[in-house]
Design a protein around this motif. Structure first.
Motif, PDB file in Angstrom:
ATOM      1  N   SER A  30      55.289  24.416 134.508  1.00 21.04           N
ATOM      2  CA  SER A  30      56.479  24.910 135.198  1.00 21.04           C
ATOM      3  C   SER A  30      57.340  25.799 134.296  1.00 21.04           C
ATOM      4  N   ASP A  31      56.818  26.206 133.163  1.00 23.79           N
ATOM      5  CA  ASP A  31      57.573  27.021 132.216  1.00 23.79           C
ATOM      6  C   ASP A  31      57.969  28.344 132.878  1.00 23.79           C
ATOM      7  N   PRO A  32      59.253  28.709 132.849  1.00 25.38           N
ATOM      8  CA  PRO A  32      59.705  29.933 133.519  1.00 25.38           C
ATOM      9  C   PRO A  32      59.140  31.220 132.922  1.00 25.38           C
ATOM     10  N   ARG A  33      58.580  31.160 131.720  1.00 28.18           N
ATOM     11  CA  ARG A  33      58.008  32.374 131.119  1.00 28.18           C
ATOM     12  C   ARG A  33      56.781  32.868 131.878  1.00 28.18           C
ATOM     13  N   PHE A  34      56.158  31.983 132.650  1.00 24.14           N
ATOM     14  CA  PHE A  34      54.999  32.410 133.432  1.00 24.14           C
ATOM     15  C   PHE A  34      55.365  33.436 134.506  1.00 24.14           C
ATOM     16  N   ALA A  35      56.626  33.479 134.894  1.00 24.95           N
ATOM     17  CA  ALA A  35      57.068  34.440 135.907  1.00 24.95           C
ATOM     18  C   ALA A  35      56.919  35.884 135.442  1.00 24.95           C
ATOM     19  N   VAL A  36      56.922  36.122 134.131  1.00 20.04           N
ATOM     20  CA  VAL A  36      56.827  37.493 133.621  1.00 20.04           C
ATOM     21  C   VAL A  36      55.439  37.838 133.087  1.00 20.04           C
ATOM     22  N   LEU A  37      54.542  36.867 133.014  1.00 18.64           N
ATOM     23  CA  LEU A  37      53.181  37.135 132.528  1.00 18.64           C
ATOM     24  C   LEU A  37      52.301  37.620 133.669  1.00 18.64           C
ATOM     25  N   ARG A  38      51.441  38.570 133.367  1.00 22.98           N
ATOM     26  CA  ARG A  38      50.545  39.131 134.392  1.00 22.98           C
ATOM     27  C   ARG A  38      49.105  38.747 134.071  1.00 22.98           C
ATOM     28  N   GLU A  39      48.373  38.405 135.095  1.00 20.39           N
ATOM     29  CA  GLU A  39      46.985  37.981 134.924  1.00 20.39           C
ATOM     30  C   GLU A  39      46.147  39.062 134.253  1.00 20.39           C
ATOM     31  N   GLU A  40      46.378  40.320 134.566  1.00 20.45           N
ATOM     32  CA  GLU A  40      45.561  41.397 133.998  1.00 20.45           C
ATOM     33  C   GLU A  40      45.717  41.516 132.481  1.00 20.45           C
ATOM     34  N   TRP A  41      46.754  40.982 131.924  1.00 14.49           N
ATOM     35  CA  TRP A  41      46.923  40.989 130.475  1.00 14.49           C
ATOM     36  C   TRP A  41      45.958  40.033 129.793  1.00 14.49           C
ATOM     37  N   ILE A  65      48.872  32.878 117.830  1.00  8.39           N
ATOM     38  CA  ILE A  65      49.245  32.974 116.416  1.00  8.39           C
ATOM     39  C   ILE A  65      50.021  31.758 115.938  1.00  8.39           C
ATOM     40  N   GLY A  66      50.204  30.778 116.788  1.00  8.26           N
ATOM     41  CA  GLY A  66      50.758  29.503 116.354  1.00  8.26           C
ATOM     42  C   GLY A  66      52.233  29.308 116.594  1.00  8.26           C
ATOM     43  N   CYS A  67      52.582  28.850 117.743  1.00 10.89           N
ATOM     44  CA  CYS A  67      53.955  28.468 118.058  1.00 10.89           C
ATOM     45  C   CYS A  67      53.909  27.151 118.804  1.00 10.89           C
ATOM     46  N   ASN A  68      54.609  26.182 118.299  1.00  8.15           N
ATOM     47  CA  ASN A  68      54.648  24.846 118.864  1.00  8.15           C
ATOM     48  C   ASN A  68      53.263  24.227 118.883  1.00  8.15           C
ATOM     49  N   ASP A  69      52.949  23.441 119.886  1.00 11.25           N
ATOM     50  CA  ASP A  69      51.722  22.642 119.853  1.00 11.25           C
ATOM     51  C   ASP A  69      50.540  23.278 120.575  1.00 11.25           C
ATOM     52  N   GLY A  70      50.684  24.488 121.092  1.00 10.50           N
ATOM     53  CA  GLY A  70      49.583  25.159 121.773  1.00 10.50           C
ATOM     54  C   GLY A  70      49.513  24.886 123.265  1.00 10.50           C
ATOM     55  N   SER A  71      50.467  24.147 123.805  1.00 12.13           N
ATOM     56  CA  SER A  71      50.449  23.827 125.239  1.00 12.13           C
ATOM     57  C   SER A  71      50.543  25.078 126.101  1.00 12.13           C
ATOM     58  N   LEU A  72      51.431  25.986 125.739  1.00 15.14           N
ATOM     59  CA  LEU A  72      51.584  27.216 126.525  1.00 15.14           C
ATOM     60  C   LEU A  72      50.309  28.052 126.447  1.00 15.14           C
ATOM     61  N   THR A  73      49.728  28.153 125.277  1.00 18.28           N
ATOM     62  CA  THR A  73      48.494  28.914 125.099  1.00 18.28           C
ATOM     63  C   THR A  73      47.364  28.346 125.935  1.00 18.28           C
ATOM     64  N   THR A  74      47.236  27.037 125.929  1.00 22.23           N
ATOM     65  CA  THR A  74      46.194  26.383 126.719  1.00 22.23           C
ATOM     66  C   THR A  74      46.393  26.651 128.207  1.00 22.23           C
ATOM     67  N   GLU A  75      47.638  26.610 128.651  1.00 21.59           N
ATOM     68  CA  GLU A  75      47.926  26.868 130.072  1.00 21.59           C
ATOM     69  C   GLU A  75      47.677  28.336 130.427  1.00 21.59           C
ATOM     70  N   ALA A  84      45.434  30.306 129.019  1.00 22.98           N
ATOM     71  CA  ALA A  84      43.971  30.446 129.080  1.00 22.98           C
ATOM     72  C   ALA A  84      43.418  29.864 130.365  1.00 22.98           C
ATOM     73  N   ARG A  85      43.933  28.713 130.767  1.00 24.79           N
ATOM     74  CA  ARG A  85      43.451  28.064 131.993  1.00 24.79           C
ATOM     75  C   ARG A  85      43.880  28.842 133.233  1.00 24.79           C
ATOM     76  N   ARG A  86      45.144  29.230 133.280  1.00 22.84           N
ATOM     77  CA  ARG A  86      45.690  29.870 134.474  1.00 22.84           C
ATOM     78  C   ARG A  86      45.179  31.291 134.675  1.00 22.84           C
ATOM     79  N   PHE A  87      45.030  32.037 133.594  1.00 21.83           N
ATOM     80  CA  PHE A  87      44.691  33.455 133.703  1.00 21.83           C
ATOM     81  C   PHE A  87      43.261  33.791 133.340  1.00 21.83           C
ATOM     82  N   GLY A  88      42.462  32.801 132.971  1.00 25.07           N
ATOM     83  CA  GLY A  88      41.038  33.030 132.739  1.00 25.07           C
ATOM     84  C   GLY A  88      40.720  33.883 131.530  1.00 25.07           C
ATOM     85  N   CYS A  89      41.279  33.533 130.387  1.00 26.00           N
ATOM     86  CA  CYS A  89      40.939  34.259 129.162  1.00 26.00           C
ATOM     87  C   CYS A  89      39.456  34.047 128.852  1.00 26.00           C
ATOM     88  N   ARG A  90      38.806  35.088 128.382  1.00 31.42           N
ATOM     89  CA  ARG A  90      37.400  34.976 127.999  1.00 31.42           C
ATOM     90  C   ARG A  90      37.245  34.146 126.730  1.00 31.42           C
TER      91      ARG A  90
END
Length: 80
Positions: free
Chosen positions: A39-50, A59-69, A71-77
């Motif tokens: 539910s992080d509000p930063r997702f409102a500004v992220l685009r899937e095509e990125w 590059i390492g900020c906090n525990d990696g939860s946002l990064t994992t989400e 990758a899961r939400r936007f389908g990173c290769r």
């Protein structure tokens, strides 16, 4: 070293436990929408095509939860 001028050395302060990852412990626990990274509000500004089918790097900020989400939400290769 500074001279003590006959006074005892000050007691060492107890070190506060540092956050194991990033800024502080329970980062998402203090967010307005509760402890869920999804539910992080930063997702409102992220685009899937990125991210979709792209190699992405955390590059390492906090525990990696946002990064994992991301990758899961936007389908990173690839997200090391």
């Amino acid at each position: 070293l500074l001279p003590t001028l006959g006074r005892p050395a000050p007691a060492m302060k107890r070190r506060r436990e540092a956050a194991p990852h990033g800024n502080y412990k329970h980062y998402y626990g203090y967010r307005e929408d509760g402890p869920s990274v999804s539910s992080d509000p930063r997702f409102a500004v992220l685009r899937e095509e990125w991210f979709h089918e792209k190699k992405c790097l955390d590059i390492g900020c906090n525990d990696g939860s946002l990064t994992t989400e991301v990758a899961r939400r936007f389908g990173c290769r690839y997200m090391p």
